[in-house]
Write a protein that holds these residues in place. Sequence first.
Motif, PDB file in Angstrom:
ATOM      1  N   LYS A 148       0.827  -1.207   0.000  1.00 58.50           N
ATOM      2  CA  LYS A 148       0.000   0.000   0.000  1.00 58.50           C
ATOM      3  C   LYS A 148       0.864   1.262   0.000  1.00 58.50           C
ATOM      4  O   LYS A 148       0.564   2.229  -0.709  1.00 58.50           O
ATOM      5  N   ARG A 149       1.958   1.253   0.740  1.00 56.03           N
ATOM      6  CA  ARG A 149       2.871   2.403   0.753  1.00 56.03           C
ATOM      7  C   ARG A 149       3.473   2.652  -0.631  1.00 56.03           C
ATOM      8  O   ARG A 149       3.802   3.786  -0.972  1.00 56.03           O
ATOM      9  N   SER A 150       3.621   1.593  -1.399  1.00 52.62           N
ATOM     10  CA  SER A 150       4.295   1.684  -2.696  1.00 52.62           C
ATOM     11  C   SER A 150       3.316   1.927  -3.844  1.00 52.62           C
ATOM     12  O   SER A 150       3.679   1.707  -5.015  1.00 52.62           O
ATOM     13  N   TRP A 151       2.140   2.430  -3.560  1.00 55.08           N
ATOM     14  CA  TRP A 151       1.114   2.646  -4.591  1.00 55.08           C
ATOM     15  C   TRP A 151       1.632   3.501  -5.740  1.00 55.08           C
ATOM     16  O   TRP A 151       1.292   3.284  -6.912  1.00 55.08           O
ATOM     17  N   TYR A 152       2.461   4.489  -5.416  1.00 54.48           N
ATOM     18  CA  TYR A 152       2.940   5.434  -6.430  1.00 54.48           C
ATOM     19  C   TYR A 152       3.762   4.740  -7.507  1.00 54.48           C
ATOM     20  O   TYR A 152       3.761   5.161  -8.674  1.00 54.48           O
ATOM     21  N   PHE A 155       1.290   3.434  -9.879  1.00 52.86           N
ATOM     22  CA  PHE A 155       0.647   4.554 -10.572  1.00 52.86           C
ATOM     23  C   PHE A 155       1.539   5.095 -11.681  1.00 52.86           C
ATOM     24  O   PHE A 155       1.060   5.461 -12.761  1.00 52.86           O
TER      25      PHE A 155
END
Length: 294
Positions: A148-152, A155
């Motif tokens: 979740k922290r690595s969503w970017y 994206f």
Amino acid sequence: MGPATAIDSFDGTSIAYLASDSIGDRARPLAICTHGFPDSPHTWRHLRPELEALGFRVVAPFLRGYAPSAVPHDGCVQTAASSLDLVALHDRLDGDGRAVLIGHDWGAPITYGAAAHDPDRWSRVVGMAVPPGPALSTAFVTDTDQLKRSWYMFFFQHPLADLVVPADDLAFIDMIWNDWSPGYDAATDLPGVKAALREPEHLGAALGYYRAALGGVGLRADLAETQAGSQATPTHPTLYLHGVDDGCIGISVVDIARTMAGPNTRFEVVESAAHFLHLERPAVVNALITEFLS
């Protein structure tokens, strides 16, 4: 540090860098400080004088694609290419086996790759915010909080990122800094970061690091061995630093990295610091690094 100068790297890409006034003193060992995303070499301003006082001559490159470094003619912005840029700097500046590598965020795996590519050039390695070895990729599978922290990162694989990130004077970059180092006032740092990324071709190159890493875009087959080295643990004495409150890469990833690292790697967790720990707690971080290098 004085104004940026540049070298031509292994593939002809112009790599700009900031250097200490002592850069011409070949009696001093070389220290190469490598930034990550979204960042610039200006953020080494706290560490640079400490390294100079320790007897190093310091060079801090702009990653390939980050202005004023050039965008590679073939679009190659994988970590292996940047690792070879550090090797090229070592060559052009007459480095020797006393040289040290220091990297933060993307700069960390880039330094690990340079260390693995030609171990004899370097004596010690310091990484921050991205641990050595495959800990982060392992966490994507085993740690949903890190995913979740690595969503970017995911994206950035979509073309929509090319529209969203530059909007409203790169407001996305402000958000990233706020999320990754909550409570830190980045007013001094963000102008230099945005100057390096404002032009579309440079921002595209910065996003290209993620597209190469996760999507395989622009990967060169001839750099595969060096690319693999960027996920290896250096064989050199290595210091790894991580902010306990890092909003980008959680402390659980460091726990995974500890289980994979050999006895030559020392891990230090910095309290009351997050992702940009060398800016948030410079006195603590500088002391750990200078003690390790001395």
